[in-house]
Design an enzyme around this catalytic site. Structure first.
Site, PDB file in Angstrom:
ATOM      1  N   LEU A  10     -16.017 -97.220  51.845  1.00  0.00           N
ATOM      2  CA  LEU A  10     -14.654 -97.348  52.381  1.00  0.00           C
ATOM      3  C   LEU A  10     -13.605 -96.822  51.402  1.00  0.00           C
ATOM      4  O   LEU A  10     -12.408 -96.929  51.638  1.00  0.00           O
ATOM      5  CB  LEU A  10     -14.352 -98.809  52.745  1.00  0.00           C
ATOM      6  CG  LEU A  10     -15.287 -99.423  53.800  1.00  0.00           C
ATOM      7  CD1 LEU A  10     -14.831-100.841  54.156  1.00  0.00           C
ATOM      8  CD2 LEU A  10     -15.324 -98.571  55.066  1.00  0.00           C
ATOM      9  N   TYR A 142     -13.809 -97.284  31.790  1.00  0.00           N
ATOM     10  CA  TYR A 142     -14.303 -96.395  32.850  1.00  0.00           C
ATOM     11  C   TYR A 142     -15.110 -95.243  32.235  1.00  0.00           C
ATOM     12  O   TYR A 142     -16.221 -94.932  32.678  1.00  0.00           O
ATOM     13  CB  TYR A 142     -13.097 -95.864  33.623  1.00  0.00           C
ATOM     14  CG  TYR A 142     -13.409 -94.936  34.777  1.00  0.00           C
ATOM     15  CD1 TYR A 142     -14.148 -95.353  35.870  1.00  0.00           C
ATOM     16  CD2 TYR A 142     -12.910 -93.626  34.772  1.00  0.00           C
ATOM     17  CE1 TYR A 142     -14.388 -94.484  36.939  1.00  0.00           C
ATOM     18  CE2 TYR A 142     -13.136 -92.771  35.842  1.00  0.00           C
ATOM     19  CZ  TYR A 142     -13.883 -93.205  36.923  1.00  0.00           C
ATOM     20  OH  TYR A 142     -14.121 -92.356  37.976  1.00  0.00           O
ATOM     21  N   LYS A 146     -19.044 -94.241  32.559  1.00  0.00           N
ATOM     22  CA  LYS A 146     -19.432 -92.942  33.120  1.00  0.00           C
ATOM     23  C   LYS A 146     -20.422 -92.214  32.199  1.00  0.00           C
ATOM     24  O   LYS A 146     -21.402 -91.646  32.667  1.00  0.00           O
ATOM     25  CB  LYS A 146     -18.191 -92.071  33.395  1.00  0.00           C
ATOM     26  CG  LYS A 146     -17.407 -92.522  34.619  1.00  0.00           C
ATOM     27  CD  LYS A 146     -18.232 -92.396  35.891  1.00  0.00           C
ATOM     28  CE  LYS A 146     -17.675 -93.127  37.070  1.00  0.00           C
ATOM     29  NZ  LYS A 146     -18.578 -93.203  38.227  1.00  0.00           N
TER      30      LYS A 146
HETATM   31  C1  AKB Z   1      -9.451 -91.595  37.963  1.00  0.00           C
HETATM   32  O1  AKB Z   1      -8.321 -91.107  37.805  1.00  0.00           O
HETATM   33  O2  AKB Z   1      -9.818 -92.645  37.440  1.00  0.00           O
HETATM   34  C2  AKB Z   1     -10.432 -90.822  38.817  1.00  0.00           C
HETATM   35  C3  AKB Z   1     -11.282 -89.923  37.997  1.00  0.00           C
HETATM   36  C4  AKB Z   1     -10.730 -88.675  37.439  1.00  0.00           C
HETATM   37  O3  AKB Z   1     -12.431 -90.215  37.766  1.00  0.00           O
HETATM   38  N1  AKB Z   1      -9.728 -90.094  39.820  1.00  0.00           N
END
Ligand code: AKB
Length: 319
Positions: A10, A142, A146
């Site tokens: 979603l 993040y 990743k």
């Molecule tokens: C973000 O801005 O966190 C995402 C990405 C670039 O992974 N759009």
């Protein structure tokens, strides 16, 4: 026959990818899933949907068994800015979710696509024309998840032969579903505000270059990589892909070609600005081009024209 499970269906990419893949493989062969039902009710009438929390490994296994899944497109994740608000939750969803998906894939012989991001790079990475193989020391949660996700996918391929594949996505620009909690989101919000109010207050500083891509190219990237000949894939889990690199003033100038009175001002968010500053200005995506024929269709000018036209139709705004 392909039987695909999409996690995070979603979200910004998931809603459009579900429709795109259902067109390619048939609606009953693409199972959309999300932590909870939300958004447009009509979505749930277009094909199978399951409630699925990626932290529930048994739940993933059960759904894969129920639908005889042979490919998982694992999109469920917390994006960069939101991850800095609650790093513990981001670690849990991004890391443990990916681990659970890979474990189910290992046991059931399922192929997996996991998107990485330009966030997998950090301040020590060469910022211009960032190479495919280079320094990756991100300083955001993040980004950490990743890089670890890329490595984990490599590990499952090398150790267990799981057919893992992935790309490092830049900011994705689209008009169907809003992105949530990213640093590149300004490049989507600006279009809504330009059409509705002819002005936008940008949270990213003028002069900050980042890579971007229009949604049709992102959908094609996922599809084409999953269909690619595995023997040609040397960088299977973390291909640099990009379609354009721009900074806010360049996007504003492009929008002004269609909406002449458009005004841009700035109210810079220090958290998102420091994330953006740590990311590349532009990626070198030649390995994706060589290994599986990556070739984006949209640049800044064609994306802007199409985005304004389609979004105006959606918002019922006369241009
Ligand atoms: C973000 O801005 O966190 C995402 C990405 C670039 O992974 N759009």
């Amino acid at each position: 026959m392909k039987r695909i499970l999409i996690t995070g269906a979603l979200g910004q990419i998931g809603t459009e990818l579900t429709a795109y893949l259902r067109k390619q493989y048939g609606k009953d062969n693409v199972i959309a899933s999300s932590r909870r039902k939300r958004g447009d009710e009509s979505f749930f009438e277009t094909g199978p949907f399951e409630i699925l929390d990626v932290n529930d490994a048994q739940g993933i296994a059960d759904i894969c068994k129920k639908y005889k899944i042979n490919q998982i497109i694992h999109l469920a994740a917390i994006l960069s800015a939101k991850a800095e608000e609650n790093p513990q939750q981001a670690y849990n969803i991004n890391m443990n979710g990916t681990y659970n998906v890979l474990e189910v894939a290992r046991e059931a012989g399922i192929a997996v696509f996991t998107p990485s991001s330009i966030a997998a790079f950090g301040a020590g990475t060469p910022a211009d024309n960032t190479p495919q193989d280079t320094i990756q020391r991100p300083n955001t949660m993040y980004g950490v998840t990743k890089v670890a996700g890329e490595l984990l996918c490599d590990y499952y391929y090398l150790k267990y032969g799981v057919d893992t594949r992935g790309v490092r996505f830049p900011g994705i620009i689209s008009y169907e579903t809003l992105p949530g909690g990213g640093t590149t989101d300004y490049a989507v919000h600006i279009f809504y505000e330009a059409l509705k109010n002819k002005k936008y207050s940008c949270f990213i500083k003028a002069g900050t270059f980042m890579d971007m891509m229009y949604m049709p190219d992102a959908l094609k990237a996922i599809h084409d990589l999953m269909e690619a000949n595995p023997e040609k894939l040397k960088h299977r889990n973390a291909f640099n892909v990009t379609a354009m690199s721009f900074e806010p003033e360049m996007l504003a100038a492009e929008i002004r070609k269609h909406i002449p009175g458009f005004e841009m001002s700035y109210d810079v968010d220090p958290v998102r600005q420091s994330i953006a500053d740590s990311w590349p200005n532009s990626l070198d995506d030649s390995c994706a081009r060589e290994e599986w024929g990556w070739c984006p269709k949209y640049d800044l000018s064609s994306m802007t024209a199409d985005m304004l036209q389609k979004l105006a139709e959606k918002l019922k705004i006369k241009q």
